[in-house]
Design an enzyme around this catalytic site. Structure first.
Site, PDB file in Angstrom:
ATOM      1  N   TRP A  51      -8.948 129.614  71.115  1.00  0.00           N
ATOM      2  CA  TRP A  51      -8.192 130.821  70.811  1.00  0.00           C
ATOM      3  C   TRP A  51      -7.006 131.005  71.767  1.00  0.00           C
ATOM      4  O   TRP A  51      -6.336 132.026  71.708  1.00  0.00           O
ATOM      5  CB  TRP A  51      -9.115 132.041  70.896  1.00  0.00           C
ATOM      6  CG  TRP A  51     -10.269 131.955  69.963  1.00  0.00           C
ATOM      7  CD1 TRP A  51     -10.343 132.465  68.696  1.00  0.00           C
ATOM      8  CD2 TRP A  51     -11.539 131.329  70.221  1.00  0.00           C
ATOM      9  NE1 TRP A  51     -11.571 132.183  68.146  1.00  0.00           N
ATOM     10  CE2 TRP A  51     -12.330 131.480  69.051  1.00  0.00           C
ATOM     11  CE3 TRP A  51     -12.077 130.636  71.311  1.00  0.00           C
ATOM     12  CZ2 TRP A  51     -13.620 130.980  68.949  1.00  0.00           C
ATOM     13  CZ3 TRP A  51     -13.364 130.137  71.198  1.00  0.00           C
ATOM     14  CH2 TRP A  51     -14.127 130.307  70.035  1.00  0.00           C
ATOM     15  N   ASP A  52      -6.766 130.070  72.648  1.00  0.00           N
ATOM     16  CA  ASP A  52      -5.745 130.198  73.686  1.00  0.00           C
ATOM     17  C   ASP A  52      -6.027 131.397  74.573  1.00  0.00           C
ATOM     18  O   ASP A  52      -5.124 132.088  75.026  1.00  0.00           O
ATOM     19  CB  ASP A  52      -4.344 130.303  73.063  1.00  0.00           C
ATOM     20  CG  ASP A  52      -3.244 130.056  74.084  1.00  0.00           C
ATOM     21  OD1 ASP A  52      -3.545 129.484  75.146  1.00  0.00           O
ATOM     22  OD2 ASP A  52      -2.093 130.441  73.824  1.00  0.00           O
TER      23      ASP A  52
END
Length: 687
Positions: free
Chosen positions: A477-478
Site C-alpha cells: 500500500w506504500d
C-alpha cells in the site's frame, strides 16, 4: 381538474414554469437512473425515491396542480431527515445533500411560479415555506458546531509527561534551530516564547528572499519547495529544489553566500526536492572515527545531498567545499551500487549528523522498474567522507561492505525521509520504505521483507542493528515510514522511559521504548482483508496502534462527498463498484478503494512534542474531515494500470498489467485533537 396543457402552449404562456418543469424532470430522470444503479449495488435507495418524487412533482406542475408543492415539501423534509440520519449536523456533509433542492424550493415559492397553481395554493405554499424554514434551522445548527472537533485532553491520571532527554544534547530548539527537527531528537519544539497566540496577528513582514530557482524544461513534473531552514548564530541556511544552498543574514535576509552543486537536469528524475541541509560544528580536540585528530579546514560544516546522487560538505561561513571531505568536498552516493542510472538514486533529505559519523539514506525511484539501486543506509566519517559502515536491508548480511566482487543489493528498502538520533544511547533511528514496486510484492526476497516499511535502530559507530519495528507487514500500500520520529522521555511514577514516537501513513502513532523497541503503547496485531493478486501474498494481520489518528469504523457510500447531490451520487456508485473491506484492502485484479490514502495521515511530515504540555501534534494536518471526496481526492493513478514484474529480478519489459487502486481517500480526522489513547495504554517502566 385542470386539463394538461400542450407543451407549446405551456412554453408560450408560462415560459419560466415550463423551463422549471423540464429541469425538475431531467433531475428526476437522472436520479432514477443513478439511484437504481446505486440500489442494485447495495447502496442507499434515497436517490431512486427522490427521483420518483421529482418526476411526480414535474407531472403535477405540468397540470398546474398545487399538490406539486406538497410533494416537493415532502421530498425536502424527507431529504433533511435522511441527511441528518446519515451525516449528523455536519455542514460539509449536509451541503451536497441539499444545496440544489433547498434553493429550488425557494424558486417554486416565487409568485411567477406558484401563482399558476391550483387549488389550495396557500396551504401548499405554507407547507413548503415551513419546510424551508426548518432547512434554514438545520443549516444554522450545522454551522454553529463542528462535530469533528474534540477537546483533545486526557485525564491527568492517564497521562505521562514528556521531559527533556539526553544530558548534553539540547532537548529543544531555542535561539538556534540546528537540525531539521530542531535537534537530532526530532521534537520540532522551540522554547522561544516571544511570539504568542496573543501577538501573532501583529506580526509584519520583515524581509523576503527570492531564490530564483524555477522549474526548467528538463526537470521532472514534480518539483517541490520542502526545506526546513536551519538557524545557527546570525545565519539562516536553506536550500531550493535543485539543492542550491543559501546562507542568509537572519535579521535582514541579505545573501551571505550561495552554493550551486550544478545538479544535472533530467526528466527521468522522479522529483526535484531538497528538504533541508545539516550542520556540524567541530568540537575542541575532536577526532575522526578512526581516532586521528580531525582536520580543521572547516570547523563548521553544512551538508547537502543532491538529486543526482552526491553529498557535499561546505564551509558554513563561506560556502566553499571542504576539500578534506571525500573528493574535494563531495562523495558519490551511487558508488557501491550496480545500478547507477542518473536519477534512480536521489538525495532529497538532510543526513544525520553525529559527533564523528554522517549517516546517509536516499530515495530510490518508485514503480519504474524492479531493477533499481540499493536503498542502503551508510555511515561516513564526518570529516574525511570515508565509508565506515553500511546497512543494506536486502542483503542476508546487511553490514557487508562493497568490494570489487560485491555490490549493494538492488532494490533494498530505502530511507527517503529524515532519521532521528540519540547520541547518548549511541543509536540512530531510520524510517525505511518498501521495495519497488510499491503495490506488488510477489518478487520480494525474505531479506527485503524483514525491514520493509520498518523503523530500524542502528548503532551509530558500527551500523549494526539493535532492533527493528515493522509498521506494515508485506507492504502493498506504500504505507512506509514517511516521517522523522520524535524522541522524548516519558515520566511516570516508576521513573523515566526513553521513548520514540513514530508517525505512520496509516494514521497510527507507534510509541516504543527506544532502547529495545518494545511497545509502550499497545499495537496489537489484528486480522486484515485477504485476496492478493495472483502470484502475490498477504500478511494475515497488521499492527494497529492504540494511539491513532485513523478514523474509527469503515467507510461507506454515505461518506462520499460531492459539490452537489449528483456528484455525490456518482461518487457513491464509484465507491460501491470498487473493492473495499476496510484498511489494508489489498491490490488485486479488481480495482479497489484505498483509505487512508498514502499521503493522508502522515507523509513527509513530522510531529511536534511539547515537553511540558504532554502534547503531540502532527505538523502537517491530515485532511480535515472524516468523509472522502472522490472528486477532490482522486489520485492521478485512476483507471491506469501498473506494470508488475512476473518474476523476481525480471526486467520491466516482461510484465503483466495489474489494475491500480482507483481512488485513494484522505479520510483522517482533524489533528491534533482526535488522537485517541486508551487510558493507561502507556506502559510504566519497572522500578
Amino acid at each position: 381538474m385542470n386539463p394538461t396543457p400542450r407543451p407549446a402552449r405551456l412554453f408560450r404562456d408560462t415560459p419560466l414554469l415550463a423551463v422549471t418543469i423540464v429541469m425538475i424532470a431531467i433531475m428526476g430522470l437522472a436520479l432514477i437512473g443513478g439511484g437504481a444503479w446505486l440500489a442494485m449495488l447495495g447502496g442507499s435507495v434515497y436517490y431512486l425515491v427522490a427521483g420518483i418524487m421529482l418526476l411526480l412533482t414535474a407531472w403535477l406542475l405540468v397540470r398546474r396542480r398545487a399538490e406539486g408543492l406538497w410533494i416537493y415539501a415532502a421530498l425536502l423534509l424527507g431529504t433533511m431527515a435522511w441527511a441528518i440520519w446519515e451525516a449528523g449536523f455536519d455542514f460539509w456533509s449536509l451541503a451536497p445533500r441539499g444545496d440544489i433542492l433547498a434553493p429550488l424550493g425557494v424558486w417554486l415559492l416565487l409568485p411567477f411560479i406558484a401563482r399558476r397553481l391550483t387549488p389550495n395554493l396557500r396551504a401548499a405554499r405554507w407547507a413548503l415555506g415551513l419546510v424551508l424554514i426548518v432547512a434554514v434551522g438545520v443549516l444554522g445548527v450545522s454551522l454553529a458546531r463542528d462535530r469533528h472537533d474534540l477537546a483533545g485532553t486526557l485525564a491527568e491520571s492517564a497521562t505521562t509527561e514528556a521531559i527533556a532527554s539526553a544530558d548534553g544534547v539540547p532537548p529543544t530548539a531555542g535561539e538556534n534551530w540546528m537540525a531539521y527537527g530542531g535537534s537530532g531528537l526530532g521534537t520540532r519544539y522551540s522554547s522561544l516564547s516571544q511570539i504568542t497566540t496573543a501577538n501573532a496577528r501583529d506580526l509584519k513582514l520583515a524581509w523576503e528572499f527570492r531564490t530564483g530557482d524555477h522549474k526548467g524544461p528538463d526537470d521532472p513534473d514534480e518539483i517541490t519547495n520542502q526545506a526546513t531552514p536551519l538557524k545557527i548564530g546570525d545565519l539562516l541556511y536553506t536550500c531550493s529544489p535543485h539543492q542550491i544552498v543559501f546562507a542568509l543574514d537572519a535579521a535582514t535576509g541579505k545573501l551571505r553566500w550561495k552554493f550551486d552543486p550544478q545538479v544535472q537536469h533530467n526528466k527521468v528524475f522522479q522529483h526535484m526536492t531538497c528538504r533541508g541541509v545539516s550542520y556540524h560544528a567541530t568540537k575542541q580536540g575532536a577526532v575522526t572515527a578512526d581516532g586521528t585528530p580531525a582536520l580543521g579546514d572547516c570547523p563548521e560544516r553544512i551538508f547537502v545531498p543532491t538529486n543526482d546522487g552526491r553529498m557535499f560538505a561546505l564551509d558554513a561561513r563561506s560556502g566553499t567545499p571542504c576539500l578534506s571531505f571525500g573528493n574535494k568536498g563531495q562523495i558519490d552516493l551511487k558508488e557501491g551500487s550496480e545500478i547507477q542510472t542518473l536519477g534512480f538514486y536521489e538525495g532529497t533529505s538532510p543526513p544525520v549528523v553525529t559527533d564523528k559519523v554522517l549517516i546517509v539514506g536516499g530515495a530510490v525511484i518508485d514503480n519504474y522498474s524492479d531493477r533499481v539501486p540499493s536503498g542502503v543506509i551508510r555511515g561516513f566519517d564526518i570529516y574525511s567522507g570515508r565509508l565506515i559502515w553500511a546497512f543494506d536491508a536486502g542483503n542476508p548480511d546487511p553490514n557487508e561492505m562493497p568490494s570489487d566482487s560485491h555490490h549493494f543489493t538492488a532494490g533494498s528498502p530505502n530511507s527517503w525521509s529524515i532519521s532521528a538520533v540519540d547520541e547518548e544511547l549511541g543509536l540512530v533511528y531510520v524510517p525505511l520504505g518498501s521495495s519497488s514496486p510499491d503495490i506488488w510484492g510477489g518478487g520480494r526476497s525474505p531479506e527485503k521483507e524483514r525491514y520493509d516499511s520498518a523503523l530500524i535502530a542502528l548503532d551509530i559507530a558500527t551500523g549494526k542493528l539493535r532492533w527493528s519495528f515493522q509498521n506494515v507487514h508485506h507492504d502493498l500500500w506504500d504505507m512506509d515510514m514517511p516521517s522523522q520520529p520524535s524522541l522524548v522521555d516519558l515520566r511516570s511514577n516508576g521513573g523515566a522511559t526513553p521513548a520514540i514516537y513514530i508517525p505512520a501513513k496509516t494514521g497510527d502513532i507507534f510509541v516504543l521504548d527506544r532502547r529495545d523497541g518494545h511497545q509502550l503503547v499497545p499495537a496489537p496485531e489484528k486480522p486484515v482483508p485477504q485476496g492478493a493478486a495472483p502470484g502475490d501474498r498477504l500478511s494475515s494481520t497488521q499492527p494497529f496502534s492504540e494511539l491513532s489518528f485513523r478514523p474509527p469504523g469503515m467507510l461507506t457510500d454515505a461518506h462520499m462527498w460531492g459539490s452537489t447531490m449528483f456528484d455525490q451520487l456518482a461518487c457513491r456508485i464509484k465507491f460501491k463498484r470498487l473493492r473495499y473491506e476496510g484498511p489494508f484492502t489489498p491490490p488485486s485484479e479488481q480495482a479497489r478503494w484505498s483509505s487512508p490514502a498514502i499521503s493522508a495521515c502522515s507523509s513527509g511530515a513530522a510531529s511536534r512534542l511539547i515537553p511540558s504540555g504532554r502534547s503531540l501534534s502532527p505538523i502537517r494536518s491530515p485532511f480535515r474531515s472524516s468523509r472522502a471526496s472522490c472528486r477532490a481526492e482522486k489520485t492521478t493513478r485512476q483507471h491506469q494500470t501498473r506494470r508488475i514484474p512476473r518474476a523476481p529480478n525480471s526486467a520491466c519489459s516482461r510484465c503483466t498489467a495489474l489494475p491500480m487502486a482507483s481512488i485513494s481517500a484522505s479520510s483522517c480526522r482533524r489533528s491534533p485533537f482526535p488522537a485517541s489513547l486508551r487510558p493507561g495504554a502507556i506502559s510504566r517502566p519497572s522500578t
